[in-house]
Scaffold this motif. Structure first.
Motif, PDB file in Angstrom:
ATOM      1  N   ASP A 103       0.821  -1.204   0.000  1.00 30.39           N
ATOM      2  CA  ASP A 103       0.000   0.000   0.000  1.00 30.39           C
ATOM      3  C   ASP A 103       0.862   1.266   0.000  1.00 30.39           C
ATOM      4  OD1 ASP A 103      -2.674   0.874  -0.035  1.00 30.39           O
ATOM      5  OD2 ASP A 103      -2.505   1.518   2.049  1.00 30.39           O
ATOM      6  N   ALA A 104       2.067   1.178   0.550  1.00 25.85           N
ATOM      7  CA  ALA A 104       2.907   2.361   0.726  1.00 25.85           C
ATOM      8  C   ALA A 104       3.837   2.615  -0.452  1.00 25.85           C
ATOM      9  CB  ALA A 104       3.736   2.232   2.012  1.00 25.85           C
ATOM     10  N   PHE A 105       4.193   1.576  -1.217  1.00 24.64           N
ATOM     11  CA  PHE A 105       5.200   1.720  -2.271  1.00 24.64           C
ATOM     12  C   PHE A 105       4.579   1.590  -3.656  1.00 24.64           C
ATOM     13  CE2 PHE A 105       7.802   0.843   1.366  1.00 24.64           C
ATOM     14  CZ  PHE A 105       9.009   1.479   1.114  1.00 24.64           C
ATOM     15  N   PRO A 106       5.045   2.377  -4.626  1.00 31.35           N
ATOM     16  CA  PRO A 106       4.577   2.214  -6.002  1.00 31.35           C
ATOM     17  C   PRO A 106       5.049   0.892  -6.580  1.00 31.35           C
ATOM     18  CG  PRO A 106       6.424   3.754  -5.896  1.00 31.35           C
ATOM     19  CD  PRO A 106       6.031   3.457  -4.482  1.00 31.35           C
ATOM     20  N   ILE A 107       4.367   0.438  -7.632  1.00 34.16           N
ATOM     21  CA  ILE A 107       4.637  -0.879  -8.201  1.00 34.16           C
ATOM     22  C   ILE A 107       6.095  -1.051  -8.579  1.00 34.16           C
ATOM     23  CG2 ILE A 107       4.132  -2.375 -10.164  1.00 34.16           C
ATOM     24  CD1 ILE A 107       1.297  -1.264 -10.130  1.00 34.16           C
ATOM     25  N   GLU A 108       6.699  -0.025  -9.192  1.00 29.84           N
ATOM     26  CA  GLU A 108       8.065  -0.156  -9.678  1.00 29.84           C
ATOM     27  C   GLU A 108       9.099  -0.256  -8.562  1.00 29.84           C
ATOM     28  OE1 GLU A 108       7.063   4.278  -9.529  1.00 29.84           O
ATOM     29  OE2 GLU A 108       6.081   2.413 -10.160  1.00 29.84           O
ATOM     30  N   LYS A 109       8.714   0.038  -7.330  1.00 29.29           N
ATOM     31  CA  LYS A 109       9.648  -0.054  -6.197  1.00 29.29           C
ATOM     32  C   LYS A 109       9.244  -1.144  -5.202  1.00 29.29           C
ATOM     33  CE  LYS A 109      11.033   4.810  -6.369  1.00 29.29           C
ATOM     34  NZ  LYS A 109      11.122   6.089  -5.623  1.00 29.29           N
ATOM     35  N   ARG A 110       8.160  -1.843  -5.523  1.00 28.48           N
ATOM     36  CA  ARG A 110       7.639  -2.814  -4.566  1.00 28.48           C
ATOM     37  C   ARG A 110       8.592  -3.983  -4.379  1.00 28.48           C
ATOM     38  NH1 ARG A 110       2.652  -5.271  -6.713  1.00 28.48           N
ATOM     39  NH2 ARG A 110       1.676  -3.266  -6.348  1.00 28.48           N
ATOM     40  N   GLY A 111       9.211  -4.461  -5.475  1.00 26.32           N
ATOM     41  CA  GLY A 111      10.122  -5.591  -5.360  1.00 26.32           C
ATOM     42  C   GLY A 111      11.285  -5.289  -4.431  1.00 26.32           C
ATOM     43  N   ALA A 112      11.856  -4.080  -4.568  1.00 22.94           N
ATOM     44  CA  ALA A 112      12.965  -3.695  -3.696  1.00 22.94           C
ATOM     45  C   ALA A 112      12.508  -3.612  -2.248  1.00 22.94           C
ATOM     46  CB  ALA A 112      13.545  -2.359  -4.156  1.00 22.94           C
ATOM     47  N   ALA A 113      11.302  -3.052  -2.027  1.00 23.87           N
ATOM     48  CA  ALA A 113      10.784  -2.935  -0.660  1.00 23.87           C
ATOM     49  C   ALA A 113      10.542  -4.310  -0.054  1.00 23.87           C
ATOM     50  CB  ALA A 113       9.487  -2.121  -0.659  1.00 23.87           C
ATOM     51  N   ILE A 114       9.966  -5.217  -0.845  1.00 25.06           N
ATOM     52  CA  ILE A 114       9.721  -6.566  -0.339  1.00 25.06           C
ATOM     53  C   ILE A 114      11.046  -7.297  -0.130  1.00 25.06           C
ATOM     54  CG2 ILE A 114       8.708  -8.812  -0.911  1.00 25.06           C
ATOM     55  CD1 ILE A 114       6.378  -7.339  -2.175  1.00 25.06           C
ATOM     56  N   GLY A 115      12.056  -6.960  -0.935  1.00 24.71           N
ATOM     57  CA  GLY A 115      13.381  -7.535  -0.710  1.00 24.71           C
ATOM     58  C   GLY A 115      13.951  -7.118   0.635  1.00 24.71           C
ATOM     59  N   VAL A 147      25.486 -20.156   8.756  1.00 25.61           N
ATOM     60  CA  VAL A 147      25.874 -20.086   7.340  1.00 25.61           C
ATOM     61  C   VAL A 147      24.689 -20.393   6.431  1.00 25.61           C
ATOM     62  CG1 VAL A 147      28.285 -20.655   7.784  1.00 25.61           C
ATOM     63  CG2 VAL A 147      26.670 -22.504   7.314  1.00 25.61           C
ATOM     64  N   TRP A 148      23.694 -21.092   6.956  1.00 25.65           N
ATOM     65  CA  TRP A 148      22.462 -21.394   6.214  1.00 25.65           C
ATOM     66  C   TRP A 148      21.434 -20.288   6.414  1.00 25.65           C
ATOM     67  CZ3 TRP A 148      18.007 -24.688   8.315  1.00 25.65           C
ATOM     68  CH2 TRP A 148      17.090 -25.012   7.299  1.00 25.65           C
ATOM     69  N   THR A 149      21.170 -19.943   7.664  1.00 25.55           N
ATOM     70  CA  THR A 149      20.069 -19.030   7.955  1.00 25.55           C
ATOM     71  C   THR A 149      20.401 -17.563   7.684  1.00 25.55           C
ATOM     72  OG1 THR A 149      20.756 -18.939  10.277  1.00 25.55           O
ATOM     73  CG2 THR A 149      19.096 -20.581   9.695  1.00 25.55           C
ATOM     74  N   ALA A 150      21.677 -17.215   7.551  1.00 24.01           N
ATOM     75  CA  ALA A 150      22.043 -15.819   7.281  1.00 24.01           C
ATOM     76  C   ALA A 150      21.851 -15.442   5.822  1.00 24.01           C
ATOM     77  CB  ALA A 150      23.493 -15.554   7.692  1.00 24.01           C
ATOM     78  N   MET A 151      21.705 -16.424   4.954  1.00 24.49           N
ATOM     79  CA  MET A 151      21.630 -16.128   3.519  1.00 24.49           C
ATOM     80  C   MET A 151      20.435 -15.235   3.137  1.00 24.49           C
ATOM     81  SD  MET A 151      24.319 -17.216   2.093  1.00 24.49           S
ATOM     82  CE  MET A 151      25.221 -16.941   3.614  1.00 24.49           C
ATOM     83  N   PRO A 152      19.221 -15.463   3.696  1.00 21.65           N
ATOM     84  CA  PRO A 152      18.124 -14.545   3.353  1.00 21.65           C
ATOM     85  C   PRO A 152      18.423 -13.099   3.724  1.00 21.65           C
ATOM     86  CG  PRO A 152      17.245 -16.550   4.311  1.00 21.65           C
ATOM     87  CD  PRO A 152      18.735 -16.618   4.474  1.00 21.65           C
ATOM     88  N   MET A 153      19.087 -12.873   4.842  1.00 19.95           N
ATOM     89  CA  MET A 153      19.419 -11.515   5.254  1.00 19.95           C
ATOM     90  C   MET A 153      20.349 -10.856   4.240  1.00 19.95           C
ATOM     91  SD  MET A 153      21.269 -10.302   8.795  1.00 19.95           S
ATOM     92  CE  MET A 153      22.710 -11.324   8.429  1.00 19.95           C
ATOM     93  N   LEU A 154      21.266 -11.630   3.655  1.00 22.83           N
ATOM     94  CA  LEU A 154      22.251 -11.080   2.732  1.00 22.83           C
ATOM     95  C   LEU A 154      21.744 -11.023   1.291  1.00 22.83           C
ATOM     96  CD1 LEU A 154      25.390 -13.013   4.074  1.00 22.83           C
ATOM     97  CD2 LEU A 154      24.690 -10.669   4.616  1.00 22.83           C
ATOM     98  N   ILE A 155      21.021 -12.039   0.886  1.00 24.98           N
ATOM     99  CA  ILE A 155      20.664 -12.191  -0.536  1.00 24.98           C
ATOM    100  C   ILE A 155      19.280 -11.649  -0.875  1.00 24.98           C
ATOM    101  CG2 ILE A 155      20.403 -13.872  -2.406  1.00 24.98           C
ATOM    102  CD1 ILE A 155      23.264 -13.554  -1.396  1.00 24.98           C
ATOM    103  N   ALA A 156      18.320 -11.751   0.060  1.00 18.94           N
ATOM    104  CA  ALA A 156      16.936 -11.368  -0.251  1.00 18.94           C
ATOM    105  C   ALA A 156      16.797  -9.922  -0.738  1.00 18.94           C
ATOM    106  CB  ALA A 156      16.036 -11.617   0.960  1.00 18.94           C
ATOM    107  N   PRO A 157      17.455  -8.920  -0.107  1.00 21.63           N
ATOM    108  CA  PRO A 157      17.313  -7.548  -0.633  1.00 21.63           C
ATOM    109  C   PRO A 157      17.827  -7.415  -2.059  1.00 21.63           C
ATOM    110  CG  PRO A 157      18.169  -7.513   1.613  1.00 21.63           C
ATOM    111  CD  PRO A 157      18.208  -8.938   1.160  1.00 21.63           C
ATOM    112  N   ILE A 158      18.900  -8.136  -2.394  1.00 21.84           N
ATOM    113  CA  ILE A 158      19.436  -8.083  -3.756  1.00 21.84           C
ATOM    114  C   ILE A 158      18.466  -8.729  -4.736  1.00 21.84           C
ATOM    115  CG2 ILE A 158      21.339  -8.821  -5.239  1.00 21.84           C
ATOM    116  CD1 ILE A 158      23.111  -8.833  -2.716  1.00 21.84           C
ATOM    117  N   ALA A 159      17.958  -9.920  -4.370  1.00 24.50           N
ATOM    118  CA  ALA A 159      17.011 -10.613  -5.249  1.00 24.50           C
ATOM    119  C   ALA A 159      15.739  -9.796  -5.443  1.00 24.50           C
ATOM    120  CB  ALA A 159      16.671 -11.986  -4.663  1.00 24.50           C
ATOM    121  N   GLY A 160      15.247  -9.193  -4.361  1.00 22.28           N
ATOM    122  CA  GLY A 160      14.038  -8.384  -4.473  1.00 22.28           C
ATOM    123  C   GLY A 160      14.231  -7.192  -5.379  1.00 22.28           C
TER     124      GLY A 160
END
Length: 483
Positions: free
Chosen positions: A131-143, A311-324
């Motif tokens: 609701d807060a972010f425009p479509i073109e920035k939503r992926g980054a926000a969800i990342g 080493v397993w559980t830290a990956m979302p913290m590091l990679i998810a913002p980039i993927a998003g």
């Protein structure tokens, strides 16, 4: 009437929304991982058996999965911010009840209430952000949302290990209290409220979907203890399926349906939900097993196990913002498909090298590969599902996706526990690792099946062409929009 936050909301409000919504997801994810780390401690301190351990996870997931759609609907009807605050409050108070538990029965009951609070919190985190972010920035926000959620997953094993080793297991729940209280106060002070298109709550739909999802999740929760062929399990599956059919039939007639069924004709919506099921089946089931493997199979204490799982559980913290962020440019499909391939490959690698005397360095590679895969899928499947519906219904989309995801987690714990029990046990490290190997092979296969589902998702061009661009309201809700 206005149904969403003003598009011109000040940047500070947008940032506050992202942070506070992400903290809610952080709380719910942290709690699952912390409790998984504490399972061996709970087994000894509360004299819990395998079934009790499963119920500390599945009691939470049962309420979570059963009430997710209802939580999203309540937010649309009574205000997303207000219901978000209420959900965090229920979660926080039930954390106190968990900490005060003196038996497995009281702990499981408190965990069920925790799951109910989380069922309101989690779908509304994505609604508030969408609701807060425009479509073109939503992926980054969800990342970023995925990264903060990943921080909860990453911090869980280490924090849990520190607390269990140096304080007591009760403090894995006490730590939720100050964070939950702060989120409630700041949400009321900083966030604007918004509502969906439904001026009335579909009470018949609520009753049918809650009963259906309860029955459908009860079956895999009970199956490891009594067998998949037991009449109780079969009856629960049949009753759940019949009630789900009744719910879907009612949704076609309801004036203000909880779930507009036309959304399932969208390839993006349907495949994202399929991916979420297989991701969670493999992930949550593996989490249940890996947290115990380091302690029971390899003999590490809770803190040592938590540090090694990092080493397993830290990956979302590091990679998810980039993927998003990249998904806004190249689409969600590549990340969902290749992420699940990496997850499955990493878990299969882990299964093949696991044995009682295995060196930790041998496990690092497969854990990193699986973690990177999970991190690629987590934010992009969320972006895909909310991007397949009008923004006004992002709560419904998030609720549906999280319901499917939690259902996958329940089945994952149940099936992998059954595979483990059929091939090993707790009698010795060798017995445990033998059962663990078999369970993780199944988890790997499930992730690869999920990659096949992701391959059916639309590419970026197709998704953009089908995007409802946040302007359309489903036909079933046009009357509501005019009220």
């Amino acid at each position: 009437m206005s149904t969403s936050t003003e598009a011109s909301a000040p940047p500070t409000g947008v940032v506050a929304t992202l942070i506070l919504a992400s903290l809610g997801a952080f709380l719910t994810s942290l709690d699952v991982v912390v409790v998984s780390t504490a399972l061996p401690t709970l087994q000894s301190h509360l004299h819990a058996n395998l079934s009790d351990l499963e119920w500390t996870i599945n009691g939470y997931n049962l309420a979570f999965a059963s009430l997710m759609l209802t939580g999203a609907a309540l937010g649309d009807r009574f205000g997303r911010r207000n219901m978000y605050v209420l959900g965090v409050g229920v979660f926080t108070l039930s954390s106190i009840a968990c900490a005060l538990s003196s038996s497995t029965g009281s702990l499981i009951a408190a965990r069920v209430v925790q799951g109910a609070g989380a069922a309101v919190v989690l779908p509304l985190t994505l609604t508030l952000i969408s609701d807060a972010f425009p479509i073109e920035k939503r992926g980054a926000a969800i990342g970023i949302w995925g990264g903060i959620t990943g921080l909860g997953v990453a911090a869980g094993p280490v924090l849990g290990g520190l607390i269990i080793q140096d304080i007591s297991w009760q403090w894995i729940f006490w730590i939720n209290v100050p964070v939950g209280a702060a989120v409630m106060v700041l949400c009321l002070a900083l966030l604007k409220d918004s509502r969906g298109a439904r001026p009335q709550l579909d009470l018949v739909g609520v009753a049918l979907v809650c009963a259906s999802l309860f029955a459908l999740t009860w079956a895999p929760v009970r199956a490891p203890s009594i067998g998949w062929g037991d009449p109780e399990v079969i009856i629960a599956l049949v009753v759940g399926a019949v009630l789900m059919g009744a719910f879907l039939t009612w949704q076609r007639r309801a004036r203000f349906p909880m779930l507009p069924l036309e959304y399932f004709s969208s390839r993006g919506f349907s495949t994202a939900n399929g991916v979420a099921f297989f991701l969670s089946f493999s992930l949550i089931g593996s989490l249940f097993m890996i947290a115990q493997m380091f302690q029971v199979g390899l003999g590490f204490n809770p803190l040592q196990a938590g540090l090694r799982i990092l080493v397993w559980t830290a990956m979302p913290m590091l990679i998810a913002p980039i993927a998003g962020g990249l998904s806004d440019k190249i689409g969600n499909k590549p990340f969902m498909m290749f992420g699940l391939i990496l997850q499955g490959g990493g878990l299969l690698w882990l299964a093949l090298v696991s044995k009682p005397d295995v060196a930790y360095t041998t496990l690092v590679g497969p854990l990193i590969v699986a973690g990177i895969g999970i991190a690629m899928v987590f934010p992009t499947v969320a972006n895909a599902v909310v991007g397949s519906v009008p923004i006004i219904d992002s709560g419904v989309a998030a609720g549906t996706n999280n319901t499917v995801r939690e259902g996958g987690g329940v089945f994952g714990v149940a099936v992998l526990a059954a595979v483990f029990a059929a091939n090993g046990g707790y009698s010795s490290p060798a017995s445990f690792m033998h059962g663990f190997k078999a369970a993780e092979i199944v988890a790997a296969v499930v992730a690869i099946v999920g990659a096949g589902v992701a391959a059916l998702a639309p590419n970026k061009q197709q998704a953009d062409a089908a995007n409802p661009n946040a302007l359309l309201v489903p036909a079933t809700l046009q009357t509501a929009e005019q009220v």
